[in-house]
Design an enzyme around this catalytic site. Structure first.
Site, PDB file in Angstrom:
ATOM      1  N   ILE A 594       0.814  -1.162  -0.050  1.00  0.00           N
ATOM      2  CA  ILE A 594      -0.097   0.065  -0.125  1.00  0.00           C
ATOM      3  C   ILE A 594       1.010   1.263  -0.127  1.00  0.00           C
ATOM      4  O   ILE A 594       0.442   2.387  -0.215  1.00  0.00           O
ATOM      5  CB  ILE A 594      -1.034   0.084   0.982  1.00  0.00           C
ATOM      6  CG1 ILE A 594      -0.277  -0.180   2.351  1.00  0.00           C
ATOM      7  CG2 ILE A 594      -2.036  -0.871   0.908  1.00  0.00           C
ATOM      8  CD1 ILE A 594      -1.348  -0.033   3.742  1.00  0.00           C
ATOM      9  N   GLY A 597       7.204   4.016   2.649  1.00  0.00           N
ATOM     10  CA  GLY A 597       7.653   4.897   3.624  1.00  0.00           C
ATOM     11  C   GLY A 597       9.011   5.166   3.709  1.00  0.00           C
ATOM     12  O   GLY A 597       9.632   4.839   2.984  1.00  0.00           O
ATOM     13  N   GLY A 598       9.199   5.720   4.680  1.00  0.00           N
ATOM     14  CA  GLY A 598      10.722   6.058   5.204  1.00  0.00           C
ATOM     15  C   GLY A 598      11.454   5.410   4.872  1.00  0.00           C
ATOM     16  O   GLY A 598      12.525   5.581   4.373  1.00  0.00           O
ATOM     17  N   GLY A 600      10.924   1.789   4.285  1.00  0.00           N
ATOM     18  CA  GLY A 600      10.782   0.315   3.626  1.00  0.00           C
ATOM     19  C   GLY A 600       9.380   0.539   2.860  1.00  0.00           C
ATOM     20  O   GLY A 600       8.662   1.492   3.115  1.00  0.00           O
ATOM     21  N   SER A 601       9.089  -0.649   2.609  1.00  0.00           N
ATOM     22  CA  SER A 601       7.605  -0.784   1.931  1.00  0.00           C
ATOM     23  C   SER A 601       6.462  -1.058   3.054  1.00  0.00           C
ATOM     24  O   SER A 601       6.797  -1.730   4.042  1.00  0.00           O
ATOM     25  CB  SER A 601       7.574  -2.013   0.922  1.00  0.00           C
ATOM     26  OG  SER A 601       8.787  -1.974   0.306  1.00  0.00           O
ATOM     27  N   VAL A 602       5.228  -0.741   2.659  1.00  0.00           N
ATOM     28  CA  VAL A 602       4.186  -0.801   3.608  1.00  0.00           C
ATOM     29  C   VAL A 602       3.273  -1.860   3.177  1.00  0.00           C
ATOM     30  O   VAL A 602       2.729  -1.362   1.889  1.00  0.00           O
ATOM     31  CB  VAL A 602       3.552   0.554   3.982  1.00  0.00           C
ATOM     32  CG1 VAL A 602       2.473   0.362   5.023  1.00  0.00           C
ATOM     33  CG2 VAL A 602       4.538   1.709   4.551  1.00  0.00           C
ATOM     34  N   LYS A 616       4.946  -1.986   8.150  1.00  0.00           N
ATOM     35  CA  LYS A 616       5.956  -1.231   7.512  1.00  0.00           C
ATOM     36  C   LYS A 616       7.534  -2.340   7.541  1.00  0.00           C
ATOM     37  O   LYS A 616       7.832  -2.683   8.525  1.00  0.00           O
ATOM     38  CB  LYS A 616       6.439  -0.079   7.869  1.00  0.00           C
ATOM     39  CG  LYS A 616       7.571   0.739   7.349  1.00  0.00           C
ATOM     40  CD  LYS A 616       7.243   2.181   7.168  1.00  0.00           C
ATOM     41  CE  LYS A 616       7.780   2.932   8.375  1.00  0.00           C
ATOM     42  NZ  LYS A 616       7.583   4.319   8.277  1.00  0.00           N
ATOM     43  N   ASP A 714       9.838  15.890   8.226  1.00  0.00           N
ATOM     44  CA  ASP A 714       9.221  15.351   6.822  1.00  0.00           C
ATOM     45  C   ASP A 714       7.651  15.705   6.868  1.00  0.00           C
ATOM     46  O   ASP A 714       6.969  14.643   6.729  1.00  0.00           O
ATOM     47  CB  ASP A 714       9.628  13.988   6.671  1.00  0.00           C
ATOM     48  CG  ASP A 714       9.500  13.715   5.274  1.00  0.00           C
ATOM     49  OD1 ASP A 714       9.359  14.712   4.193  1.00  0.00           O
ATOM     50  OD2 ASP A 714       9.683  12.467   4.725  1.00  0.00           O
TER      51      ASP A 714
END
Ligand SMILES: *[C@@H]1O[C@H](CO)[C@@H](O)[C@H](O)[C@H]1NC(C)=O
Ligand SMILES: *[C@@H]1O[C@H](CO)[C@@H](O)[C@H](O)[C@H]1NC(C)=O
Ligand SMILES: *[C@@H]1O[C@H](CO)[C@@H](O)[C@H](O)[C@H]1NC(C)=O
Ligand SMILES: *[C@@H]1O[C@H](CO)[C@@H](O)[C@H](O)[C@H]1NC(C)=O
Ligand SMILES: *[C@@H]1O[C@H](CO)[C@@H](O)[C@H](O)[C@H]1NC(C)=O
Ligand SMILES: *[C@@H]1O[C@H](CO)[C@@H](O)[C@H](O)[C@H]1NC(C)=O
Ligand SMILES: *[C@@H]1O[C@H](CO)[C@@H](O)[C@H](O)[C@H]1NC(C)=O
Length: 922
Positions: A594, A597-598, A600-602, A616, A714
């Protein structure tokens, strides 16, 4: 029975010995305690008897002879936490305490570099740097029958060579400052020739002579007239410095923050022929006149003391000036002291401290040399908590709420005093070798979760445990001697247990990883701290092995250190660990991606209990992002706010680093404003304001967290997530940092953020502050107003940057030009103006002109009230007159924009966000 009794007697005996041995052995006639670290035996030197520190630390591994000389030091090779000398004190008695930290070198070369904090109890007193000799001295009033002097792990290994404790009966120092610690900054015997201390000084203050620019005035025969009492040794008062016009003393190396200082001046007129009015002078501290026409002799004696309070930052300038009052002689001064007033920090609840120390002793008996217990030193929670437990603040006092002793190979009975930790909520003793019966818990216990599985416990689970009023989870399986049946009267409806079930396989020999008996979710409630530590500890061990022998510091990734500008400080709250298996099940092997992120993958997933989660994952092969992972884990395990995305738990098995959050069903603000979701349904103006307000409140919490300021770094619309009630939650804390405080000098080299949202001042000066988030938040406000992305190079050149495009329109009050066409007619002009003004203020190029996030919160609250009232009003009108129509709010209000002052030439030039190169790719 007999065995139990013997055990008890032994336990009590050991406890008594440990508590009171030092009082018996080490204080001498004056009540002095002088500890020479790492010496082999006691010795007497210059009227003082020094004892070794082997009563506190038996190990001689960290003993080194530093400085070529015969002074030995103890070096604590520790990975985290603190090591404390617990010293016997008498409650309410004042003491002087002094630790010595010589430069760490052998044969002329520095052994290692380190920098760490020294604290008295939980109050930090000073930072010690291995680059310079340092003596740290404090004056405090004992709050208990013992006082801890602690070295708190920072960068590199802490060390100490001697420690002195002196009862101090001069009430002049602390009198009404008993809740403070006075740190001695300077104590000088002006004009003196050598160091003066005990026995001349009965309290063993050390008076050092100062090499001075001024002429000495010495008179060995002078006596103090009129029997004035002073505890300052005559040896010190017999010398002074004088000058025909002024004496100026500068102390430049003070701490950078604002502190209160007490400056004490000692005067003895050494020239008997001087009469009243002959030597008169003014006294200034930091250019403020503190005494006017001071005359030592005016009070009828030739001796006088003056005490001044002053608030200062970085330096003190003490000036004694003859001025132009016609005095015959210039100023004279014999000695002075400069003391920094340090507010005393609260300590952990006294009963919890007593009980956890008993638990420690009870555990130590059958588990000598246990690694975990060796790290337990000083105050259990503050300033840094013990591994294996977690603390919380309840009704203003810090208490122990979680205990995780799992997987530590503990033997012997469950320590009985564990039942007296009255604030304990979770207790995990699983995966040890605890034997004997389960102790009886008092009905007042707050325990909600107990895990005693995988041990060698006997008998049956006591009624007292299962009937605890708050207990909701109990695991007791895999204790071969333990009865699987629970007492029949248990209130089974709210208690979840493993029913004594046991699957032997998961009993891990590896120290630490907590693998719960049940699947993931509620059963594996464990405390953040213990497990995070395990996670990091293994990594650190590996790191240390790599650098073995060089004694290097572990670098910037040390997370469990005192607050530094770099890392975010931890005070864990309960979060869960999940097994990798559980994560894989929940996400169906990472089926639904989905987002990214900062670090890695979510993925989307569903826990066995039905909760929808976002997971995450930092992949094992990636070398990036460990720091972000740790940072986010740390921060989120310490904070909670309804407008920040909470952390449900984490997993760090097999080098996978995974964080688990609740799934935010309404996606991100960005998506709602101009993403796919926006095409389906327009986000209306009142909802936009309330989302902005929620996000601002979340940021406000961060910006004021823990008395310091955590900067998100961020802030952007894609990091503002929306839950199923459209409530805003700020996400992604991988880059979050403490804002530098006074004294944290250097700018951070790695500027973080996202192009289009970056604060130009932060970008060009690298000076981080909470105002950088305010800038980015201003861009988010422009997004909700205009429905446009912050940076879009598909648009005409002058519209690339949202900020640069919108500013001129706002300045010319042409709001219609920038408002999202989708909400035209759907807003109240006044509410819109409030938000526009807030946005404009936030995107000021100079941070000094930007408001704080608190101000923005207030502005948005007002805007929301105006908007909602207007909606109500219109509804009522609609219902009466059945009007309606497209232009809901025909009244257009005239608004004057206050143009902020033009920056002066001395200020840094700005770079506008659109022309600067995008920061490091994300
Ligand atoms: C201090 O030590 C000296 C000898 O080094 C001795 O003569 C003197 O009596 C001692 N004073 C006290 C107060 O113990
Ligand atoms: C000085 O102190 C002593 C005892 O500490 C006391 O007896 C005496 O009265 C004091 N003298 C003055 C002038 O305060
Ligand atoms: C204390 O002050 C004196 C006089 O200004 C100065 O010479 C000395 O270096 C100072 N000592 C310390 C430890 O700063
Ligand atoms: C200094 O002392 C004043 C009054 O005693 C107090 O209000 C103030 O907060 C103190 N300042 C600091 C930095 O401790
Ligand atoms: C020292 O004291 C004596 C008498 O007490 C006096 O005559 C002499 O002037 C003094 N010297 C100084 C330098 O003050
Ligand atoms: C110290 O203070 C005095 C008196 O206010 C002032 O004249 C002098 O310039 C100051 N010195 C420094 C170095 O600031
Ligand atoms: C210094 O501050 C204390 C309170 O901390 C106060 O009691 C005392 O009167 C102050 N002294 C002066 C000279 O202002």
């Amino acid at each position: 029975m007999m065995e139990g009794l013997v055990y008890w007697i032994l336990t009590c005996f050991v406890f008594l010995i440990v508590c009171f041995f030092n009082i018996v052995q080490s204080t001498n006639a004056q009540g002095f305690l002088s500890i020479a670290c790492c010496v082999q035996s006691s010795f007497t030197d210059k009227n003082l008897t020094w004892i070794p520190d082997d009563q506190w630390f038996t190990n001689r591994k960290g003993c080194k002879n530093l400085n070529q000389g015969n002074q030995s030091s103890r070096i604590f090779e520790i990975e985290w936490g603190k090591r404390c000398y617990s010293l016997p004190t008498v409650k309410d008695q004042d003491y002087l305490i002094r630790g010595s930290f010589p430069v760490v070198e052998t044969e002329g070369a520095a052994v290692f570099e380190s920098s760490f904090t020294v604290s008295v109890g939980s109050t930090p007193l000073s930072v010690v740097n291995s680059s310079a000799d340092l003596v740290v001295e404090g004056i405090f009033r004992a709050a208990n029958s013992y006082t801890d002097f602690c070295l708190v792990h920072g960068k590199g290994d802490p060390y100490i060579s001697s420690l002195e404790l002196r009862p101090f009966n001069d009430s002049g120092y602390l009198n009404d400052k008993s809740s403070n610690i006075l740190k001695v900054v300077n104590r000088t015997d002006l004009g003196g020739f050598g160091e003066t201390r005990y026995p001349e000084d009965r309290y063993d203050r050390i008076w050092k002579p100062a090499s001075s620019l001024y002429s000495p005035a010495a008179n060995s025969t002078v006596i103090i007239h009129n029997n004035v009492n002073t505890t300052v040794p005559l040896n010190v008062l017999r010398t002074a410095v004088t000058d025909s016009t002024r004496l100026e003393f500068l102390q430049n190396d003070l701490d950078n923050g604002d502190y209160n200082y007490t400056v004490i001046l000692y005067f003895l007129e050494l020239n008997d022929s001087v009469r009243i009015g002959k030597r008169v002078f003014d006294i200034y501290i930091n250019n403020e006149k503190k005494a006017d026409n001071f005359d030592i002799l005016a009070k009828g004696s030739n001796y006088g003391e003056l005490v001044f309070n002053v608030t200062a930052k970085g330096s003190l300038n003490l000036t004694l000036d003859k001025g132009s009052n016609g005095s015959e002689l210039g100023p004279l001064c014999n000695a002075f002291e400069m003391l920094q007033v340090r507010q005393r920090d609260q300590e952990t609840d006294y009963n919890d401290v007593v009980e956890i120390k008993k638990v420690e002793e009870e555990l130590l008996m059958p588990n000598k040399g246990n690694d975990l217990l060796e790290t337990w030193s000083g105050d259990p929670c503050l300033p840094d908590h013990w591994p294996g437990l977690a603390c919380n603040s309840i009704n203003g006092s810090t208490v122990i709420t979680d205990l995780d002793l799992s997987s530590n190979q503990f033997q012997g009975s469950i320590p009985p005093s564990i039942t007296k930790l009255t604030h304990l909520k979770t207790m995990n003793l699983s995966n040890n070798d605890f034997s004997g019966e389960i102790p009886t818990f008092p009905p007042s216990s707050d325990l909600t979760s107990v895990d005693i599985s995988y041990n060698e416990l006997e008998g049956s689970v006591p009624q007292s445990l299962v009937s605890l009023p708050h207990l909701s989870t109990l695991n007791y399986g895999c204790n071969s001697q333990l009865d699987n049946d629970l007492p029949s009267t248990m209130n089974s409806s709210k208690l979840t247990t493993d029913s004594g079930a046991c699957s032997r396989k998961s009993r891990g020999p590896t120290k630490g990883i907590v693998i719960g008996a049940a699947a993931c979710g509620s059963a594996v409630v464990t405390i953040a701290l213990g497990t995070i530590l395990v996670c990091l500890y293994r990594k650190k061990l590996m790191a240390r092995r790599k650098y073995n022998g060089k004694g290097l510091s572990l670098g910037k990734n040390v997370v469990f250190s005192l607050p530094s500008t770099d890392e975010v400080f931890v005070r864990p709250i309960s979060i869960q660990t999940y097994t990798l298996q559980c994560i894989e099940m929940a996400t169906e092997k990472y089926e639904t991606l989905i987002g990214e992120g900062g670090f890695g993958s979510v993925y989307r997933g569903t826990l066995p209990d039905g909760q929808e989660v976002a997971v995450k994952v930092r992949s094992a092969t990636s070398t990036q992002g460990t720091r972000e992972f740790e940072n986010e884990l740390n921060l989120l395990s310490a904070i909670w706010h309804e407008n920040l995305v909470p952390l449900l738990g984490f997993c760090c098995e097999n080098d996978q680093q995974i964080l688990v959050y609740p799934f935010m069903s309404n996606g991100s603000l960005q998506d709602r404003l101009y993403g796919e979701a926006a095409k389906r349904k327009i986000l209306d103006w009142p909802t936009r304001i309330s989302i902005a307000l929620g996000a601002a409140r979340g940021l406000m919490y961060l910006h004021t967290y823990g008395g310091r300021s955590v900067v998100h770094r961020d802030v952007k619309s894609s990091n503002i997530l929306l839950d199923d009630s459209m409530s805003a939650k700020v996400a992604d804390f991988g880059f979050s940092k403490y804002a530098p405080q006074e004294g944290d000098s250097n700018a951070s080299l790695e500027v973080r953020g996202t192009a289009g949202y970056m604060d130009p001042e932060y970008y060009s000066t690298q000076q981080l502050s909470a105002k950088s988030d305010v800038f980015s938040f201003g861009v988010v406000l422009l997004e909700i107003i205009s429905g446009r992305e912050p940076l879009n190079i598909q648009r005409p050149r002058n519209e690339w940057s949202l900020v640069e495009w919108a500013k001129p329109y706002i300045r010319e009050s042409k709001i219609d030009e920038i408002v999202d066409p989708n909400i035209k007619g759907g807003y109240h002009a006044e509410a819109m103006w409030r938000v526009v003004e807030a946005a404009l203020a936030c995107i000021e190029p100079f941070s000094a002109y930007r408001p704080c996030i608190e101000d923005i919160v207030r502005e948005l609250e007002d805007a929301l009230i105006i908007e909602n009232n207007a909606s109500e009003y219109m509804k009522s009108i609609d219902s009466i007159y059945s009007l309606g129509g497209s232009n809901r709010f025909p009244i257009v209000m005239e608004k004057k924009i206050v143009v902020p002052p033009t920056p002066t030439a001395s200020e840094p030039s700005t770079t506008n966000p659109q022309t600067m190169a995008p920061p490091e790719p994300r």
